[in-house]
Design an enzyme around this catalytic site. Structure first.
Site, PDB file in Angstrom:
ATOM      1  N   PRO A  20      13.611 -16.328  -3.571  1.00 21.19           N
ATOM      2  CA  PRO A  20      12.151 -16.152  -3.458  1.00 21.19           C
ATOM      3  C   PRO A  20      11.601 -15.189  -4.513  1.00 21.19           C
ATOM      4  CG  PRO A  20      13.197 -15.985  -1.295  1.00 21.19           C
ATOM      5  CD  PRO A  20      14.300 -16.031  -2.307  1.00 21.19           C
ATOM      6  N   THR A  21      12.352 -14.149  -4.832  1.00 25.43           N
ATOM      7  CA  THR A  21      11.913 -13.201  -5.864  1.00 25.43           C
ATOM      8  C   THR A  21      11.855 -13.891  -7.221  1.00 25.43           C
ATOM      9  OG1 THR A  21      12.813 -11.340  -4.655  1.00 25.43           O
ATOM     10  CG2 THR A  21      12.517 -11.027  -7.013  1.00 25.43           C
ATOM     11  N   HIS A  28     -14.439  10.398  13.626  1.00 26.49           N
ATOM     12  CA  HIS A  28     -13.067   9.873  13.550  1.00 26.49           C
ATOM     13  C   HIS A  28     -12.200  10.864  12.778  1.00 26.49           C
ATOM     14  CE1 HIS A  28     -13.667   5.818  15.146  1.00 26.49           C
ATOM     15  NE2 HIS A  28     -14.840   5.831  14.535  1.00 26.49           N
ATOM     16  N   ASP A  78      -1.423 -17.019  -4.829  1.00 30.03           N
ATOM     17  CA  ASP A  78      -2.642 -17.266  -4.051  1.00 30.03           C
ATOM     18  C   ASP A  78      -3.747 -17.663  -5.027  1.00 30.03           C
ATOM     19  OD1 ASP A  78      -1.190 -16.207  -1.979  1.00 30.03           O
ATOM     20  OD2 ASP A  78      -2.309 -14.315  -1.850  1.00 30.03           O
ATOM     21  N   ARG A 105     -22.919   3.349  15.682  1.00 29.42           N
ATOM     22  CA  ARG A 105     -24.332   3.073  15.735  1.00 29.42           C
ATOM     23  C   ARG A 105     -24.997   3.894  16.843  1.00 29.42           C
ATOM     24  NH1 ARG A 105     -23.293  -2.264  15.126  1.00 29.42           N
ATOM     25  NH2 ARG A 105     -23.719  -2.368  12.894  1.00 29.42           N
ATOM     26  N   GLU A 122      -9.216  11.272  12.742  1.00 37.01           N
ATOM     27  CA  GLU A 122      -7.928  10.715  12.287  1.00 37.01           C
ATOM     28  C   GLU A 122      -7.936  10.404  10.794  1.00 37.01           C
ATOM     29  OE1 GLU A 122     -10.060   9.296  14.380  1.00 37.01           O
ATOM     30  OE2 GLU A 122     -10.180   7.109  14.173  1.00 37.01           O
ATOM     31  N   CYS A 131     -14.909   8.773  18.987  1.00 39.01           N
ATOM     32  CA  CYS A 131     -16.068   7.906  18.814  1.00 39.01           C
ATOM     33  C   CYS A 131     -16.402   7.152  20.105  1.00 39.01           C
ATOM     34  CB  CYS A 131     -15.848   6.966  17.626  1.00 39.01           C
ATOM     35  SG  CYS A 131     -17.418   6.388  16.974  1.00 39.01           S
ATOM     36  N   GLY A 184       0.834  -1.207   0.000  1.00 42.21           N
ATOM     37  CA  GLY A 184       0.000   0.000   0.000  1.00 42.21           C
ATOM     38  C   GLY A 184       0.863   1.248   0.000  1.00 42.21           C
ATOM     39  N   ASP A 237      -5.370   0.283   3.267  1.00 43.61           N
ATOM     40  CA  ASP A 237      -4.477   0.825   2.233  1.00 43.61           C
ATOM     41  C   ASP A 237      -5.034   2.100   1.602  1.00 43.61           C
ATOM     42  OD1 ASP A 237      -2.216  -0.807   2.309  1.00 43.61           O
ATOM     43  OD2 ASP A 237      -3.339  -2.424   1.357  1.00 43.61           O
ATOM     44  N   GLY A 262     -14.005   1.831  18.992  1.00 44.77           N
ATOM     45  CA  GLY A 262     -14.015   0.401  19.241  1.00 44.77           C
ATOM     46  C   GLY A 262     -15.425  -0.130  19.327  1.00 44.77           C
ATOM     47  N   GLU A 285     -24.970  -0.175  24.273  1.00 39.10           N
ATOM     48  CA  GLU A 285     -24.156  -1.193  23.596  1.00 39.10           C
ATOM     49  C   GLU A 285     -23.509  -2.115  24.642  1.00 39.10           C
ATOM     50  OE1 GLU A 285     -20.774   0.334  21.397  1.00 39.10           O
ATOM     51  OE2 GLU A 285     -20.408  -1.594  20.415  1.00 39.10           O
TER      52      GLU A 285
HETATM   53  N1  GLN Z   1     -19.331   0.953  19.192  1.00 41.63           N
HETATM   54  C1  GLN Z   1     -19.694   2.337  19.147  1.00 41.63           C
HETATM   55  C2  GLN Z   1     -20.879   2.586  18.230  1.00 41.63           C
HETATM   56  O1  GLN Z   1     -21.166   1.773  17.385  1.00 41.63           O
HETATM   57  C3  GLN Z   1     -18.504   3.188  18.748  1.00 41.63           C
HETATM   58  C4  GLN Z   1     -18.003   2.897  17.380  1.00 41.63           C
HETATM   59  C5  GLN Z   1     -16.643   3.486  17.108  1.00 41.63           C
HETATM   60  O2  GLN Z   1     -15.907   3.802  18.020  1.00 41.63           O
HETATM   61  N2  GLN Z   1     -16.297   3.612  15.847  1.00 41.63           N
HETATM   62  O3  GLN Z   1     -21.524   3.584  18.337  1.00 41.63           O
END
Ligand code: GLN
Length: 537
Positions: free
Chosen positions: A189-190, A514, A148, A469, A516, A385, A18, A71, A358, A409
């Site tokens: 290998p190459t 997000h 592959d 969500r 980032e 998030c 990438g 990527d 997360g 959640e």
């Molecule tokens: N799990 C949480 C939601 O779905 C946060 C998602 C995340 O951090 N991207 O709202």
């Protein structure tokens, strides 16, 4: 006329194809050519949305709401342009489309076969990007390694493209190991990998050799002879400290000139001064800034994988460099704080803490403890998030005295669902996004004047990318605000809380988005920039 550069890989995965693809795009950009890139993922999944981060790395979110292989993140960061979701082609998408066409009777009674129907669909998807983007170059990175089973039809499709008269350059990225017992670079290998590629009917124009140390003359000659390429078309791609140096390494070996020559394209002035200066300067920064990422997607077997947070890591780097600091990143597994709360003290050794996004239940209480510690000890904190959702939960429990407050959640039966699934929101998503219940892609937020977040962005309306969500529950906004949270940015209808901050804290900012994903070298994300400025010792 559009030119295609097809990047394949050999020997092992995880070579940084990438980054190689993005770097080839970058050097063509240096010469004033317009480029874009496509990533082909040979898995059956329709997209990366359901992949486990520890297995496949981060899920990248595009401006238009695609959940894609990481990527694409490299392409966006290197090329400094948004890449839409149509630039990620998976086996799942291709077969899905072909089967749908077959059901609609579009193949007129023919036997529908991998060749030509699947390969035609692949070619059409690649060409569609070229038509839509109006660029000079489309780079196509084919995931996996030659040999592959799963990428064979993609290789066949690009082989056909050349035969059909498209202008195609094939770049094969391989690995040249130096086993410690031998102490020399081994090219076998190459050779085997290129042999496989040629059996498929593809003769590489360039071989990019990933290795620990620069490729020496003898290996270059050997690769050239056995792989049927010119010696000068074997490019050394040794390990570098900073990935953003790769385009310079390629440019110094004349790769862009050679590509342009092979295609009979004009050589233009190379404008890489700014990029080069940036990369050189970065090397000179010595004042450290130590940022901890309190996450959970680190464990894979016996080793630790930071790929799951790659965009967060890159965003920290961009912001640190913009402040002439040397980023030092500490990976902290939030589960540690559940087992040994005394370890929280170690957060005081950091200059700043990030709780990233997360899903799921593990490590949640550890993250909440870390957030509480940052809030109470005035440690600069940025929540992304899930990081914002948990900052709200922590604040609700410990400042607003809402006992057992939680996100639904994590605890469906919480007496105080401060983060919740909003039915109106679900309805909107259902109508606009074909049944999906996740808020995906860029959404606007209106920032509140006079807040720190407003100062950092310097404008009223900002667009950041989302993938979640759950939302801060509007029913609790009043009580949270009374407790001291400032919601510094909301959705345009005012219903969704997009940014929050604590005014009495050195830096306590969180967002439902997000940011980032929009950080780029030399253009850091405003929130990361704010964190780093606050974190500076
Ligand atoms: N799990 C949480 C939601 O779905 C946060 C998602 C995340 O951090 N991207 O709202």
């Amino acid at each position: 006329m559009v030119y295609y550069i097809i990047v394949t890989g050999g020997v092992i995965s995880g070579l940084g194809k990438g980054i190689t693809t993005a770097s080839i795009g970058k050097i063509l950009q240096f010469h004033g050519y317009e480029v874009t890139a496509i990533k082909i993922d040979p898995y059956i999944n329709f997209d990366a949305g359901t992949l486990r981060p520890t297995e496949h790395g981060e899920v990248w979110v595009t401006e238009d709401g695609g959940e894609i292989d990481q990527d694409l993140g490299h392409y966006e960061r290197f090329l400094d342009k948004n890449i839409p979701k149509s630039h990620n082609i998976t086996t799942g998408q291709v077969y899905y489309a072909v089967i749908e066409k077959e059901r609609r009777g579009e193949y007129l009674g023919k036997t529908v076969q991998p060749i030509p129907h699947i390969t035609d669909e692949i070619k059409e998807r690649i060409r569609k990007v070229a038509r839509k983007e109006k660029v000079d170059f489309v780079l196509v990175e084919i995931g996996g390694t030659v040999g592959d089973y799963e990428n064979i039809l993609f290789l066949e499709a690009v082989r056909q493209m050349k035969l059909e008269g498209e202008k195609v350059i094939f770049v094969h990225v391989t690995y040249v190991p130096s086993p410690s017992t031998l102490g020399e670079q081994k090219t076998k290998p190459t050779q085997h990998s290129v042999k496989l590629l040629r059996e498929i009917g593809i003769q590489p124009d360039f071989i990019i050799a990933r290795s620990e140390k620069p490729l020496d003359k003898i290996r270059r000659e050997k690769i050239a002879l056995f792989c049927n390429v010119h010696e000068e078309d074997v490019i050394s791609d040794q390990d570098l400290e900073n990935i953003y140096e790769v385009p310079i390494l390629f440019e110094e070996q004349g790769l862009s000139r050679k590509i342009l020559e092979k295609l009979g394209l004009e050589k233009r002035e190379c404008r890489m001064q700014e990029w080069k200066r940036f990369v050189e300067e970065v090397k000179s920064f010595s004042e450290p800034v130590k940022i901890g990422i309190v996450g959970k997607y680190f464990d894979i077997g016996s080793c630790k994988l930071s790929d799951s947070y790659i965009s967060v890591i890159e965003a920290i780097k961009h912001a640190a460099w913009a402040n002439r600091l040397k980023p030092e990143i500490a990976w902290i597994d939030s589960k540690t704080f559940e087992k040994c709360p005394e370890k929280l003290k170690e957060l005081s050794d950091l200059d700043g803490v990030i709780v990233p996004g997360g899903f799921g239940l593990t490590g949640i209480e550890g993250k909440i403890r870390a957030i509480k510690y940052c809030r109470e000890h005035n440690i600069p904190f940025l929540g992304l998030c899930l990081g914002m959702q948990l900052a709200v939960v922590e604040f609700a429990r410990n400042v607003c005295n809402l006992k057992d407050a939680n996100s639904v959640e994590i605890d469906e039966n919480t007496p105080h669902p401060v983060v919740s699934f909003i039915p109106e929101q679900a309805k909107i998503l259902h109508e606009s996004r074909y049944g999906a219940t996740m808020r995906l892609g860029a959404y606007p937020a209106r920032l509140k004047r006079g807040t720190l977040v407003y100062r950092l962005y310097g404008k009223d309306i900002v667009y950041e990318r989302h993938r979640h969500r759950y939302e801060v529950n509007p029913d609790y906004v009043d009580v949270l605000e009374k407790g001291g949270i400032v919601f510094s940015g909301k959705s345009l209808d005012g219903l969704l809380m997009e940014f929050m901050e604590l005014p009495d804290h050195k830096f306590f900012v969180a967002t439902q988005a997000h940011p980032e994903f929009k950080s780029r070298p030399m253009k850091p994300s405003p929130l990361f920039d704010g964190l780093i400025k606050a974190a500076r010792r």
